[in-house]
Design a protein around this motif. Sequence first.
Motif, mmCIF file in Angstrom:
data_model
loop_
_atom_site.group_PDB
_atom_site.id
_atom_site.type_symbol
_atom_site.label_atom_id
_atom_site.label_comp_id
_atom_site.label_asym_id
_atom_site.label_seq_id
_atom_site.Cartn_x
_atom_site.Cartn_y
_atom_site.Cartn_z
ATOM 1 N N TYR A 97 -104.971 -28.681 11.699
ATOM 2 C CA TYR A 97 -106.014 -27.879 11.073
ATOM 3 C C TYR A 97 -105.532 -27.362 9.725
ATOM 4 O O TYR A 97 -104.348 -27.097 9.542
ATOM 5 C CB TYR A 97 -106.392 -26.685 11.956
ATOM 6 C CG TYR A 97 -107.013 -27.085 13.259
ATOM 7 C CD1 TYR A 97 -108.363 -27.380 13.337
ATOM 8 C CD2 TYR A 97 -106.246 -27.180 14.417
ATOM 9 C CE1 TYR A 97 -108.943 -27.760 14.539
ATOM 10 C CE2 TYR A 97 -106.820 -27.551 15.618
ATOM 11 C CZ TYR A 97 -108.166 -27.844 15.671
ATOM 12 O OH TYR A 97 -108.739 -28.219 16.848
ATOM 13 N N ARG A 98 -106.479 -27.211 8.824
ATOM 14 C CA ARG A 98 -106.176 -26.603 7.529
ATOM 15 C C ARG A 98 -106.302 -25.091 7.589
ATOM 16 O O ARG A 98 -105.559 -24.366 6.954
ATOM 17 C CB ARG A 98 -107.121 -27.157 6.464
ATOM 18 C CG ARG A 98 -106.932 -26.485 5.129
ATOM 19 C CD ARG A 98 -107.803 -27.043 4.052
ATOM 20 N NE ARG A 98 -107.743 -26.172 2.881
ATOM 21 C CZ ARG A 98 -108.262 -26.476 1.723
ATOM 22 N NH1 ARG A 98 -108.891 -27.610 1.552
ATOM 23 N NH2 ARG A 98 -108.169 -25.628 0.723
ATOM 24 N N PHE A 99 -107.256 -24.610 8.362
ATOM 25 C CA PHE A 99 -107.524 -23.176 8.458
ATOM 26 C C PHE A 99 -107.135 -22.673 9.846
ATOM 27 O O PHE A 99 -107.448 -23.305 10.859
ATOM 28 C CB PHE A 99 -109.012 -22.894 8.216
ATOM 29 C CG PHE A 99 -109.489 -23.356 6.874
ATOM 30 C CD1 PHE A 99 -109.401 -22.530 5.766
ATOM 31 C CD2 PHE A 99 -110.021 -24.628 6.712
ATOM 32 C CE1 PHE A 99 -109.841 -22.948 4.523
ATOM 33 C CE2 PHE A 99 -110.462 -25.071 5.477
ATOM 34 C CZ PHE A 99 -110.368 -24.237 4.371
ATOM 35 N N TYR A 100 -106.474 -21.547 9.864
ATOM 36 C CA TYR A 100 -106.105 -20.905 11.128
ATOM 37 C C TYR A 100 -106.615 -19.471 11.102
ATOM 38 O O TYR A 100 -106.615 -18.819 10.060
ATOM 39 C CB TYR A 100 -104.582 -20.925 11.339
ATOM 40 C CG TYR A 100 -104.081 -22.290 11.752
ATOM 41 C CD1 TYR A 100 -103.978 -22.633 13.090
ATOM 42 C CD2 TYR A 100 -103.746 -23.249 10.801
ATOM 43 C CE1 TYR A 100 -103.540 -23.892 13.472
ATOM 44 C CE2 TYR A 100 -103.310 -24.511 11.177
ATOM 45 C CZ TYR A 100 -103.211 -24.817 12.517
ATOM 46 O OH TYR A 100 -102.784 -26.063 12.895
ATOM 47 N N ARG A 101 -107.055 -19.017 12.263
ATOM 48 C CA ARG A 101 -107.539 -17.642 12.402
ATOM 49 C C ARG A 101 -106.796 -17.007 13.567
ATOM 50 O O ARG A 101 -106.724 -17.571 14.656
ATOM 51 C CB ARG A 101 -109.044 -17.625 12.650
ATOM 52 C CG ARG A 101 -109.622 -16.223 12.757
ATOM 53 C CD ARG A 101 -111.130 -16.255 12.889
ATOM 54 N NE ARG A 101 -111.748 -16.307 11.561
ATOM 55 C CZ ARG A 101 -113.063 -16.322 11.353
ATOM 56 N NH1 ARG A 101 -113.900 -16.328 12.383
ATOM 57 N NH2 ARG A 101 -113.540 -16.352 10.133
ATOM 58 N N ILE A 102 -106.236 -15.843 13.304
ATOM 59 C CA ILE A 102 -105.529 -15.096 14.341
ATOM 60 C C ILE A 102 -106.361 -13.869 14.676
ATOM 61 O O ILE A 102 -106.697 -13.074 13.796
ATOM 62 C CB ILE A 102 -104.119 -14.689 13.880
ATOM 63 C CG1 ILE A 102 -103.328 -15.946 13.497
ATOM 64 C CG2 ILE A 102 -103.402 -13.900 14.959
ATOM 65 C CD1 ILE A 102 -101.991 -15.662 12.878
ATOM 66 N N LYS A 103 -106.693 -13.741 15.940
ATOM 67 C CA LYS A 103 -107.527 -12.633 16.418
ATOM 68 C C LYS A 103 -106.682 -11.731 17.310
ATOM 69 O O LYS A 103 -106.221 -12.149 18.369
ATOM 70 C CB LYS A 103 -108.723 -13.170 17.199
ATOM 71 C CG LYS A 103 -109.632 -12.098 17.729
ATOM 72 C CD LYS A 103 -110.761 -12.737 18.520
ATOM 73 C CE LYS A 103 -111.634 -11.717 19.190
ATOM 74 N NZ LYS A 103 -112.549 -12.363 20.148
ATOM 75 N N PHE A 104 -106.474 -10.509 16.857
ATOM 76 C CA PHE A 104 -105.712 -9.519 17.609
ATOM 77 C C PHE A 104 -106.679 -8.692 18.448
ATOM 78 O O PHE A 104 -107.550 -8.015 17.914
ATOM 79 C CB PHE A 104 -104.916 -8.621 16.660
ATOM 80 C CG PHE A 104 -103.936 -9.386 15.818
ATOM 81 C CD1 PHE A 104 -102.728 -9.814 16.348
ATOM 82 C CD2 PHE A 104 -104.230 -9.705 14.503
ATOM 83 C CE1 PHE A 104 -101.829 -10.541 15.588
ATOM 84 C CE2 PHE A 104 -103.332 -10.423 13.734
ATOM 85 C CZ PHE A 104 -102.133 -10.842 14.273
#
Length: 127
Positions: A97-104
């Motif tokens: 993936y080019r984009f990563y999202r981290i959800k806390f």
Amino acid sequence: MPKWISLDFGAKYKLSRLKLWFRGDLEYKDGNYPTDWDVYGSNDPNPDGSWDSWTFLHHFDEPYKPSGLPHKQYTQEDIDYARSGIDYEFIAIPEAYRFYRIKFNETTGNGAFIIITEMTYWGKLEE
């Protein structure tokens, strides 16, 4: 909570590991460590910021402590370990993936914030 950040790596990477460093005087306290968080990937995220174009990749929970003590209890050995940065390994991310999202979702302090001083990623460039 939850709080999230989205990252553009500029090219497609298949991540294998990440390491987080936190504020050095608050080990395992306040909003310093995530205790429940998720990582998502996308190659074409919706510009409106919605979640519909993101793929769930991995869930992490409370960071490892050498002492094995429960939440909000720690030893000097735990503090020394945390100050060296905490490693998190991904279990088989299926694609790059080019984009990563981290959800806390939750932190050690159960507050509405998280303190991260540095994030380092390891993986394989796919493009």
